[in-house]
Design an enzyme around this catalytic site. Structure first.
Site, PDB file in Angstrom:
ATOM      1  N   LYS A  13      -3.610 -12.304  -3.648  1.00 32.64           N
ATOM      2  CA  LYS A  13      -2.633 -12.504  -4.742  1.00 32.64           C
ATOM      3  C   LYS A  13      -1.326 -11.764  -4.458  1.00 32.64           C
ATOM      4  O   LYS A  13      -0.245 -12.319  -4.615  1.00 32.64           O
ATOM      5  CB  LYS A  13      -3.205 -12.002  -6.080  1.00 32.64           C
ATOM      6  CG  LYS A  13      -4.457 -12.713  -6.536  1.00 32.64           C
ATOM      7  CD  LYS A  13      -4.927 -12.207  -7.887  1.00 32.64           C
ATOM      8  CE  LYS A  13      -5.270 -10.736  -7.935  1.00 32.64           C
ATOM      9  NZ  LYS A  13      -6.399 -10.330  -7.053  1.00 32.64           N
ATOM     10  N   ARG A  88      -5.804 -10.626 -17.244  1.00 35.56           N
ATOM     11  CA  ARG A  88      -7.060 -10.315 -16.582  1.00 35.56           C
ATOM     12  C   ARG A  88      -8.248 -10.550 -17.503  1.00 35.56           C
ATOM     13  O   ARG A  88      -9.386 -10.320 -17.102  1.00 35.56           O
ATOM     14  CB  ARG A  88      -7.051  -8.858 -16.166  1.00 35.56           C
ATOM     15  CG  ARG A  88      -7.294  -8.719 -14.689  1.00 35.56           C
ATOM     16  CD  ARG A  88      -6.928  -7.349 -14.285  1.00 35.56           C
ATOM     17  NE  ARG A  88      -7.419  -7.061 -12.988  1.00 35.56           N
ATOM     18  CZ  ARG A  88      -6.637  -6.966 -11.920  1.00 35.56           C
ATOM     19  NH1 ARG A  88      -5.362  -7.212 -11.998  1.00 35.56           N
ATOM     20  NH2 ARG A  88      -7.161  -6.637 -10.770  1.00 35.56           N
ATOM     21  N   ARG A 124      -7.644  -3.307   4.592  1.00 41.68           N
ATOM     22  CA  ARG A 124      -6.302  -3.195   3.995  1.00 41.68           C
ATOM     23  C   ARG A 124      -5.775  -1.763   4.096  1.00 41.68           C
ATOM     24  O   ARG A 124      -6.501  -0.805   3.832  1.00 41.68           O
ATOM     25  CB  ARG A 124      -6.349  -3.607   2.521  1.00 41.68           C
ATOM     26  CG  ARG A 124      -5.030  -3.299   1.810  1.00 41.68           C
ATOM     27  CD  ARG A 124      -4.882  -4.004   0.507  1.00 41.68           C
ATOM     28  NE  ARG A 124      -5.968  -3.728  -0.421  1.00 41.68           N
ATOM     29  CZ  ARG A 124      -6.113  -4.367  -1.578  1.00 41.68           C
ATOM     30  NH1 ARG A 124      -5.265  -5.317  -1.915  1.00 41.68           N
ATOM     31  NH2 ARG A 124      -7.115  -4.068  -2.370  1.00 41.68           N
ATOM     32  N   ARG A 156      -6.312   2.304  -0.182  1.00 45.21           N
ATOM     33  CA  ARG A 156      -6.230   2.528  -1.629  1.00 45.21           C
ATOM     34  C   ARG A 156      -7.492   3.232  -2.114  1.00 45.21           C
ATOM     35  O   ARG A 156      -8.588   2.934  -1.645  1.00 45.21           O
ATOM     36  CB  ARG A 156      -6.093   1.173  -2.358  1.00 45.21           C
ATOM     37  CG  ARG A 156      -4.657   0.824  -2.658  1.00 45.21           C
ATOM     38  CD  ARG A 156      -4.453  -0.556  -3.200  1.00 45.21           C
ATOM     39  NE  ARG A 156      -5.372  -1.019  -4.230  1.00 45.21           N
ATOM     40  CZ  ARG A 156      -5.282  -2.219  -4.802  1.00 45.21           C
ATOM     41  NH1 ARG A 156      -4.311  -3.048  -4.453  1.00 45.21           N
ATOM     42  NH2 ARG A 156      -6.144  -2.604  -5.711  1.00 45.21           N
ATOM     43  N   ARG A 167     -15.290  -3.879  -8.849  1.00 45.34           N
ATOM     44  CA  ARG A 167     -14.120  -4.709  -9.191  1.00 45.34           C
ATOM     45  C   ARG A 167     -14.485  -6.192  -9.179  1.00 45.34           C
ATOM     46  O   ARG A 167     -14.010  -6.963 -10.004  1.00 45.34           O
ATOM     47  CB  ARG A 167     -12.971  -4.415  -8.218  1.00 45.34           C
ATOM     48  CG  ARG A 167     -12.311  -3.066  -8.512  1.00 45.34           C
ATOM     49  CD  ARG A 167     -11.496  -2.544  -7.353  1.00 45.34           C
ATOM     50  NE  ARG A 167     -10.455  -3.442  -6.930  1.00 45.34           N
ATOM     51  CZ  ARG A 167      -9.901  -3.418  -5.718  1.00 45.34           C
ATOM     52  NH1 ARG A 167     -10.295  -2.553  -4.813  1.00 45.34           N
ATOM     53  NH2 ARG A 167      -8.952  -4.263  -5.430  1.00 45.34           N
TER      54      ARG A 167
HETATM   55  P1  AP5 Z   1      -3.887  -8.665  -1.058  1.00 47.83           P
HETATM   56  O1  AP5 Z   1      -2.751  -9.632  -1.040  1.00 47.83           O
HETATM   57  O2  AP5 Z   1      -3.566  -7.208  -1.166  1.00 47.83           O
HETATM   58  O3  AP5 Z   1      -4.982  -9.129  -2.142  1.00 47.83           O
HETATM   59  P2  AP5 Z   1      -4.973  -9.046  -3.725  1.00 47.83           P
HETATM   60  O4  AP5 Z   1      -5.618 -10.283  -4.244  1.00 47.83           O
HETATM   61  O5  AP5 Z   1      -3.600  -8.702  -4.227  1.00 47.83           O
HETATM   62  O6  AP5 Z   1      -5.986  -7.853  -3.897  1.00 47.83           O
HETATM   63  P3  AP5 Z   1      -5.994  -6.597  -4.853  1.00 47.83           P
HETATM   64  O7  AP5 Z   1      -7.169  -5.772  -4.405  1.00 47.83           O
HETATM   65  O8  AP5 Z   1      -4.650  -5.901  -4.864  1.00 47.83           O
HETATM   66  O9  AP5 Z   1      -6.260  -7.251  -6.208  1.00 47.83           O
HETATM   67  P4  AP5 Z   1      -6.724  -6.572  -7.472  1.00 47.83           P
HETATM   68  O10 AP5 Z   1      -6.541  -7.635  -8.470  1.00 47.83           O
HETATM   69  O11 AP5 Z   1      -8.094  -5.978  -7.405  1.00 47.83           O
HETATM   70  O12 AP5 Z   1      -5.761  -5.275  -7.590  1.00 47.83           O
HETATM   71  P5  AP5 Z   1      -4.544  -4.916  -8.553  1.00 47.83           P
HETATM   72  O13 AP5 Z   1      -3.629  -4.070  -7.796  1.00 47.83           O
HETATM   73  O14 AP5 Z   1      -4.047  -6.099  -9.284  1.00 47.83           O
HETATM   74  O15 AP5 Z   1      -4.735  -8.915   0.279  1.00 47.83           O
HETATM   75  C1  AP5 Z   1      -5.859  -8.112   0.591  1.00 47.83           C
HETATM   76  C2  AP5 Z   1      -5.898  -7.811   2.114  1.00 47.83           C
HETATM   77  O16 AP5 Z   1      -6.085  -9.042   2.801  1.00 47.83           O
HETATM   78  C3  AP5 Z   1      -4.582  -7.218   2.666  1.00 47.83           C
HETATM   79  O17 AP5 Z   1      -4.898  -6.290   3.673  1.00 47.83           O
HETATM   80  C4  AP5 Z   1      -3.844  -8.423   3.269  1.00 47.83           C
HETATM   81  O18 AP5 Z   1      -2.987  -8.048   4.343  1.00 47.83           O
HETATM   82  C5  AP5 Z   1      -5.018  -9.290   3.737  1.00 47.83           C
HETATM   83  N1  AP5 Z   1      -4.721 -10.723   3.678  1.00 47.83           N
HETATM   84  C6  AP5 Z   1      -4.035 -11.387   2.713  1.00 47.83           C
HETATM   85  N2  AP5 Z   1      -3.988 -12.710   2.999  1.00 47.83           N
HETATM   86  C7  AP5 Z   1      -4.686 -12.873   4.148  1.00 47.83           C
HETATM   87  C8  AP5 Z   1      -5.007 -14.022   4.953  1.00 47.83           C
HETATM   88  N3  AP5 Z   1      -4.612 -15.241   4.638  1.00 47.83           N
HETATM   89  N4  AP5 Z   1      -5.762 -13.839   6.057  1.00 47.83           N
HETATM   90  C9  AP5 Z   1      -6.189 -12.591   6.409  1.00 47.83           C
HETATM   91  N5  AP5 Z   1      -5.894 -11.455   5.699  1.00 47.83           N
HETATM   92  C10 AP5 Z   1      -5.163 -11.608   4.581  1.00 47.83           C
HETATM   93  O19 AP5 Z   1      -5.307  -4.027  -9.660  1.00 47.83           O
HETATM   94  C11 AP5 Z   1      -5.851  -2.762  -9.344  1.00 47.83           C
HETATM   95  C12 AP5 Z   1      -6.404  -2.122 -10.595  1.00 47.83           C
HETATM   96  O20 AP5 Z   1      -5.345  -1.939 -11.575  1.00 47.83           O
HETATM   97  C13 AP5 Z   1      -7.467  -2.936 -11.354  1.00 47.83           C
HETATM   98  O21 AP5 Z   1      -8.764  -2.737 -10.817  1.00 47.83           O
HETATM   99  C14 AP5 Z   1      -7.328  -2.353 -12.777  1.00 47.83           C
HETATM  100  O22 AP5 Z   1      -7.931  -1.099 -12.870  1.00 47.83           O
HETATM  101  C15 AP5 Z   1      -5.816  -2.140 -12.893  1.00 47.83           C
HETATM  102  N6  AP5 Z   1      -5.144  -3.321 -13.469  1.00 47.83           N
HETATM  103  C16 AP5 Z   1      -4.220  -4.108 -12.847  1.00 47.83           C
HETATM  104  N7  AP5 Z   1      -3.809  -5.100 -13.666  1.00 47.83           N
HETATM  105  C17 AP5 Z   1      -4.501  -4.933 -14.830  1.00 47.83           C
HETATM  106  C18 AP5 Z   1      -4.545  -5.664 -16.054  1.00 47.83           C
HETATM  107  N8  AP5 Z   1      -3.807  -6.777 -16.225  1.00 47.83           N
HETATM  108  N9  AP5 Z   1      -5.370  -5.221 -17.026  1.00 47.83           N
HETATM  109  C19 AP5 Z   1      -6.108  -4.104 -16.871  1.00 47.83           C
HETATM  110  N10 AP5 Z   1      -6.132  -3.375 -15.728  1.00 47.83           N
HETATM  111  C20 AP5 Z   1      -5.341  -3.787 -14.721  1.00 47.83           C
END
Ligand code: AP5
Length: 210
Positions: A13, A88, A124, A156, A167
């Protein structure tokens, strides 16, 4: 263009939503990045969010909804935005519906199997500015150093195997019901998010422009 990115942790994402936002000229708004900025700045919100995020739990809706609705009301989001990590759960989706700037045009749903998710998250590495690499697939030019700002790359705190599983469980329980919620409105664009980053970006851009 008001576009939501939906998908499990590690589905790409963040990677894709930044590229698509740059291509269509609207701000990329990541609630995860915003919360990590609060933690780094040691704000009240950051202190409330830190332990929950590290444990893989969601931050309470009232805090995240207030933060997000303020952000999408800002001037630079007047012509649209790309949301990464919000909504979410159903309460957040309903709050977005009720906010004056919250009409959604499309929802890009990234489909990736669980083995690939674990592989992506395990490899990552990020700098404190949120620039993201993968040890095998998208390595930095110099090991351990961000190409863009020279900062140290780290794992992270919520990317350990135990927290990834938590998660994923939270995603299935809280976030997956949003697929039906938006499918009933005909907004879901299913994207097979395997293969090169560039190929996936192209697929998303073709789908949102169709
Ligand atoms: P990446 O693009 O980083 O993936 P992502 O889907 O963004 O993964 P996240 O782990 O960041 O998502 P998340 O939803 O758990 O975390 P968030 O920060 O929103 O890609 C992942 C890896 O794969 C990278 O190394 C990349 O280089 C690689 N990659 C990408 N595309 C590729 C491809 N095509 N081929 C190969 N490799 C590839 O949330 C974190 C925390 O914040 C949550 O757990 C929660 O506690 C809190 N939070 C955030 N938003 C909310 C909300 N709305 N409500 C409540 N709590 C929230």
């Amino acid at each position: 263009m008001r576009l939501i990115f939906l998908g499990p942790p590690g589905s790409g994402k963040g990677t894709q939503s930044k590229l698509v936002a740059a291509a269509v000229g609207v701000p990329h708004i990541s609630t995860g990045d915003m919360l990590r900025t609060h933690i780094a700045a040691d704000t009240d919100l950051g202190r409330k969010a830190a332990d929950l995020m590290q444990a893989g739990d969601l931050v309470p809706d009232d805090l995240v909804i207030a933060m997000l609705t303020d952000r999408i009301a800002a001037e630079d989001a007047g012509d649209g935005f790309i949301l990464d990590g919000f909504p979410r759960n159903l309460a957040q989706a309903r709050a977005l519906d009720e906010s004056p700037a919250g009409t959604v045009d499309r929802v890009a749903l990234l489909l990736v199997d669980e083995d690939e998710i674990v592989r992506r998250i395990a490899g990552r590495r990020c700098c404190s500015q949120g620039h993201t690499y993968h040890l095998d697939d998208r390595p930095p030019a110099r090991p351990g150093v961000c190409d863009l700002d020279g900062e140290r790359l780290e794992q992270r705190p919520d990317d350990s195997e135990e927290v990834i599983r938590k998660r994923l469980a939270v995603y299935r329980r809280e976030t997956e019901p949003l697929i039906d919620f938006y499918a009933e409105r005909g907004l879901i664009l299913e994207i097979k998010a395997l293969g090169s980053v560039e190929h996936i970006t192209q697929q998303i851009l073709e789908a949102v422009r169709a």
